[in-house]
Design a protein around this motif. Structure first.
Motif, PDB file in Angstrom:
ATOM      1  N   ILE A   1     -23.192  34.596 -41.759  1.00  0.00           N
ATOM      2  CA  ILE A   1     -22.192  34.930 -42.758  1.00  0.00           C
ATOM      3  C   ILE A   1     -21.318  36.433 -42.429  1.00  0.00           C
ATOM      4  CG2 ILE A   1     -21.341  35.429 -45.259  1.00  0.00           C
ATOM      5  CD1 ILE A   1     -23.596  33.628 -46.146  1.00  0.00           C
TER       6      ILE A   1
ATOM      7  N   THR B   1     -17.994  20.556 -46.698  1.00  0.00           N
ATOM      8  CA  THR B   1     -18.018  21.012 -45.389  1.00  0.00           C
ATOM      9  C   THR B   1     -19.543  20.888 -45.094  1.00  0.00           C
ATOM     10  OG1 THR B   1     -16.285  22.737 -45.779  1.00  0.00           O
ATOM     11  CG2 THR B   1     -17.918  23.100 -44.022  1.00  0.00           C
TER      12      THR B   1
ATOM     13  N   GLY C   1     -18.238  30.661 -49.227  1.00  0.00           N
ATOM     14  CA  GLY C   1     -18.922  31.098 -48.351  1.00  0.00           C
ATOM     15  C   GLY C   1     -20.596  31.161 -48.563  1.00  0.00           C
TER      16      GLY C   1
ATOM     17  N   LEU D   1     -21.853  27.274 -49.314  1.00  0.00           N
ATOM     18  CA  LEU D   1     -21.740  26.792 -48.134  1.00  0.00           C
ATOM     19  C   LEU D   1     -23.199  27.005 -47.136  1.00  0.00           C
ATOM     20  CD1 LEU D   1     -20.973  24.933 -45.924  1.00  0.00           C
ATOM     21  CD2 LEU D   1     -19.577  26.669 -44.853  1.00  0.00           C
ATOM     22  N   ALA D   2     -23.593  28.384 -47.058  1.00  0.00           N
ATOM     23  CA  ALA D   2     -24.806  28.684 -46.476  1.00  0.00           C
ATOM     24  C   ALA D   2     -26.071  28.064 -46.982  1.00  0.00           C
ATOM     25  CB  ALA D   2     -24.565  30.289 -46.436  1.00  0.00           C
TER      26      ALA D   2
ATOM     27  N   THR E   1     -23.092  28.217 -36.545  1.00  0.00           N
ATOM     28  CA  THR E   1     -21.907  28.166 -37.488  1.00  0.00           C
ATOM     29  C   THR E   1     -21.720  29.584 -38.147  1.00  0.00           C
ATOM     30  OG1 THR E   1     -21.984  25.681 -38.240  1.00  0.00           O
ATOM     31  CG2 THR E   1     -21.091  27.035 -39.811  1.00  0.00           C
TER      32      THR E   1
ATOM     33  N   ILE F   1     -19.755  31.643 -40.953  1.00  0.00           N
ATOM     34  CA  ILE F   1     -18.860  31.561 -42.189  1.00  0.00           C
ATOM     35  C   ILE F   1     -18.055  33.183 -42.292  1.00  0.00           C
ATOM     36  CG2 ILE F   1     -18.988  31.324 -44.231  1.00  0.00           C
ATOM     37  CD1 ILE F   1     -21.490  29.701 -44.020  1.00  0.00           C
TER      38      ILE F   1
ATOM     39  N   ALA G   1     -17.263  23.526 -50.326  1.00  0.00           N
ATOM     40  CA  ALA G   1     -18.484  23.985 -49.733  1.00  0.00           C
ATOM     41  C   ALA G   1     -19.326  22.942 -49.505  1.00  0.00           C
ATOM     42  CB  ALA G   1     -19.207  25.317 -50.553  1.00  0.00           C
TER      43      ALA G   1
ATOM     44  N   VAL H   1     -26.922  29.834 -38.927  1.00  0.00           N
ATOM     45  CA  VAL H   1     -25.865  30.184 -39.910  1.00  0.00           C
ATOM     46  C   VAL H   1     -25.664  31.595 -39.984  1.00  0.00           C
ATOM     47  CG1 VAL H   1     -25.090  29.969 -42.213  1.00  0.00           C
ATOM     48  CG2 VAL H   1     -26.231  27.938 -40.944  1.00  0.00           C
TER      49      VAL H   1
ATOM     50  N   ALA I   1     -13.580  31.283 -45.080  1.00  0.00           N
ATOM     51  CA  ALA I   1     -13.725  31.223 -46.691  1.00  0.00           C
ATOM     52  C   ALA I   1     -13.365  32.703 -46.912  1.00  0.00           C
ATOM     53  CB  ALA I   1     -15.169  31.287 -47.090  1.00  0.00           C
TER      54      ALA I   1
ATOM     55  N   VAL J   1     -16.042  28.643 -40.152  1.00  0.00           N
ATOM     56  CA  VAL J   1     -15.775  28.261 -41.454  1.00  0.00           C
ATOM     57  C   VAL J   1     -15.066  29.233 -42.056  1.00  0.00           C
ATOM     58  CG1 VAL J   1     -16.209  27.351 -43.668  1.00  0.00           C
ATOM     59  CG2 VAL J   1     -17.625  26.651 -41.821  1.00  0.00           C
TER      60      VAL J   1
END
Length: 410
Positions: free
Chosen positions: A36, A310, A18, A21-22, A9, A11, A307, A34, A111, A109
């Motif tokens: 970012i 999601t 963001g 969410l992480a 995933t 972001i 967030a 994950v 953001a 995602v």
């Protein structure tokens, strides 16, 4: 035996949404990888303090960060900062980065947040004209807030007024030019606007409403020296802050063919028109089960709640987003807290008095409490959150009677 593939995933955006969410995915033990990608050189950070405590110098940079670097390292979250995403290739499920690299994703995602609305007027490209959205913006503006300097703020919304409060306390000569008939007209009612206008003027701010900017004058060396209005007035300026609103950052999504309408369109689970792409935060126009129509909200509470929604979906728990939004602003010794949206209200009730520097306005539609603005009144704010969430229809006389405990109405 072949190794099981790990879902990735990515972001895009290292702001509040963001970052939240992480870390929420880490808390939920999300089994995938994950990453970012952020276009600023900073860890995911919160933006509201930029025009408040951080601009005032009351907190250091590290206090803006949602989590320290160690948290991301421990959770195995990869950060690619100071790097812009240039393109989404939905067919290959990959991103093209500004550094030339390609980054594959299984789930994406967005953001991406917002961009500042730019004032297009003669002289708007002069030096000394600032906008405030990022840490770097604050670091450029803060040294200009010197006693004796003349700061002209174009726009009387939250950010403009918060900056005005900080600057005038530093001895800066502050003028606020608001094009509409009252400050914060888009987000609050006349009584609250009148209260803040009085407080700013009492503090020494030259606050003008109905003042539409015509252009900016040059001091002869490419630096702003004055702001002119359509009425012909001229206001000398050492520094100018333009704060006339924001627009959702949708360029990536639009170029990728995702549905956009004043924001990236998402459903109540934050999914876009592509089932493998989600969007959260200020960049979205979203379906919230609490409201009948889609909304675009510029609020930390919305970023956090989306967030979490999601994160639940990515972890296999389809939990719809149905939270009531709330907002806040700090100016001088005033803390304004708002819950719900007052759009379309047909009645309002005041509790307390503005002259006492503590009061609340309850906005109603067909007898239902839909929003509350509380000024230095945290009890009304907390009770208001419950009243709005419950779609309560309390007696108006009891709402206004400060001797009545609001808890009894929820």
């Amino acid at each position: 035996m072949a190794e099981e593939q790990t879902e990735t995933t990515v972001i895009v955006g290292a702001g509040h949404a963001g970052g939240m969410l992480a870390t929420t995915l880490a808390q939920k033990k999300y089994p995938g990888r994950v990453l970012i990608v952020g276009d600023e050189p900073y860890l995911p950070y919160q933006r509201p303090p930029l025009s408040k405590d951080y601009l005032a110098g009351d907190i250091d940079l590290d206090k803006l960060y949602l989590k320290p670097q160690e948290t991301y390292d421990k959770a195995g979250i990869d950060l690619t900062l100071d790097t812009r995403v240039e393109k989404i290739d939905r067919d290959s499920k990959s991103l093209k980065l500004a550094n030339g690299a390609d980054l594959a994703y299984d789930k994406l995602v967005l953001a991406t947040g917002i961009q500042m609305r730019v004032l297009k007027a003669p002289g708007s490209d002069l030096n000394g004209i600032h906008y405030l959205r990022t840490i770097s913006d604050v670091q450029k503006l803060r040294p200009e807030l010197i006693e004796g300097h003349k700061l002209v703020i174009v726009g009387g919304g939250y950010i403009g007024l918060e900056v005005a409060a900080i600057a005038v306390k530093r001895g800066v000569d502050v003028t606020v030019l608001e094009a509409m008939d009252r400050v914060m007209e888009r987000v609050t009612g006349p009584d609250v606007s009148a209260y803040f206008e009085k407080r700013h003027r009492d503090a020494g701010v030259d606050l003008r409403t109905g003042a539409k900017v015509a252009g900016f004058e040059d001091n002869g060396s490419g630096h702003v020296s004055a702001v002119t209005t359509e009425s012909g007035e001229k206001f000398e300026a050492t520094t100018v802050l333009v704060s006339i609103g924001i627009m959702p950052e949708t360029a990536l999504a639009e170029a990728a063919g995702l549905d956009c309408d004043d924001g990236i369109v998402v459903d109540e689970f934050t999914r876009t028109s592509d089932p493998d792409i989600f969007a959260i935060g200020d960049c979205t126009r979203h379906k919230n089960l609490f409201y009948s129509d889609a909304k675009r909200l510029e609020a930390v509470s919305n970023a956090v709640d989306q967030a979490r929604a999601t994160a639940s979906v990515l972890c296999g728990e389809d939990k719809a987003y149905d939270a009531v939004p709330w907002f806040w602003s700090n100016q001088y010794d005033i803390r304004m807290q708002m819950v719900g949206l007052s759009d379309g209200h047909d009645d309002s009730v005041m509790r307390g008095l503005p002259d006492d520097d503590s009061f609340a306005i309850f906005y109603l539609k067909n007898g239902v409490v839909i929003s509350v603005d509380a000024v230095n009144d945290p009890k009304s704010f907390m009770a208001g959150k419950k009243l709005v969430a419950a779609r309560a229809t309390p007696d108006k006389n009891q709402l206004s009677d400060t001797s009545v405990d609001l808890k009894t109405l929820t």
